[in-house]
Design a protein around this motif. Structure first.
Motif, PDB file in Angstrom:
ATOM      1  N   UNK A 209       0.744  -1.341  -0.246  1.00 25.86           N
ATOM      2  CA  UNK A 209      -0.468  -0.127   0.061  1.00 25.86           C
ATOM      3  C   UNK A 209       0.721   1.094   0.046  1.00 25.86           C
ATOM      4  N   UNK A 210       1.901   0.917   0.905  1.00 24.93           N
ATOM      5  CA  UNK A 210       3.169   2.489   1.109  1.00 24.93           C
ATOM      6  C   UNK A 210       3.144   2.456  -0.381  1.00 24.93           C
TER       7      UNK A 210
ATOM      8  N   UNK B 258      -8.730   2.730 -13.626  1.00 28.13           N
ATOM      9  CA  UNK B 258      -8.463   2.117 -12.885  1.00 28.13           C
ATOM     10  C   UNK B 258      -9.349   0.680 -12.535  1.00 28.13           C
ATOM     11  N   UNK B 259     -11.155   1.277 -12.741  1.00 33.85           N
ATOM     12  CA  UNK B 259     -12.027   0.819 -11.808  1.00 33.85           C
ATOM     13  C   UNK B 259     -12.029  -0.588 -12.922  1.00 33.85           C
ATOM     14  N   UNK B 260     -11.547  -0.319 -14.328  1.00 30.99           N
ATOM     15  CA  UNK B 260     -11.864  -0.721 -15.342  1.00 30.99           C
ATOM     16  C   UNK B 260     -10.537  -2.322 -15.265  1.00 30.99           C
ATOM     17  N   UNK B 261      -9.795  -1.705 -14.777  1.00 32.07           N
ATOM     18  CA  UNK B 261      -8.481  -3.266 -14.234  1.00 32.07           C
ATOM     19  C   UNK B 261      -8.741  -3.829 -13.224  1.00 32.07           C
TER      20      UNK B 261
ATOM     21  N   UNK C  34      -7.108  -3.930  -6.537  1.00 30.23           N
ATOM     22  CA  UNK C  34      -7.640  -3.191  -5.240  1.00 30.23           C
ATOM     23  C   UNK C  34      -7.649  -2.103  -4.417  1.00 30.23           C
ATOM     24  N   UNK C  35      -6.090  -2.329  -4.165  1.00 29.03           N
ATOM     25  CA  UNK C  35      -5.195  -0.825  -3.231  1.00 29.03           C
ATOM     26  C   UNK C  35      -4.749  -0.155  -4.278  1.00 29.03           C
ATOM     27  N   UNK C  36      -4.986   0.280  -5.702  1.00 30.75           N
ATOM     28  CA  UNK C  36      -4.673   0.888  -6.289  1.00 30.75           C
ATOM     29  C   UNK C  36      -6.201   1.610  -6.355  1.00 30.75           C
TER      30      UNK C  36
END
Length: 95
Positions: free
Chosen positions: A9-10, A36-39, A70-72
């Protein structure tokens, strides 16, 4: 959550504004929320396929791809890692 998740995450957070033009994370952020959502959706579908028809190794690899994306996605929404931890703890004793 494991330290490796926190470290991931960092790393994602630090690469949001990286000057490295080869950074995949930076590219995702530059491409915007829809990308981002698509990926995340694509990686989730790949995980489901490998879970149903793939090997344990491929399922593990795809799971990590889903976690990364998910983290992105969460980071793009300005959700901090400690907020995730708090939510997990809040749900700890919920059935």
């Amino acid at each position: 959550m494991p330290d490796s998740f926190l470290n991931l995450y960092k790393t994602i957070e630090s690469r949001k504004t990286s000057k490295n033009k080869k950074s995949y994370t930076r590219k995702l952020y530059n491409d915007g929320e829809k990308k981002i959502a698509q990926k995340f959706g694509e990686e989730s579908a790949e995980l489901i396929i490998d879970f149903l028809k793939g090997s344990k190794k491929r399922t593990t690899e795809e799971a990590i791809d889903v976690i990364y994306h998910l983290f992105v996605l969460l980071s793009a929404k300005k959700i901090k890692f400690n907020e995730l931890e708090k939510e997990i703890l809040k749900r700890k004793n919920v059935r």
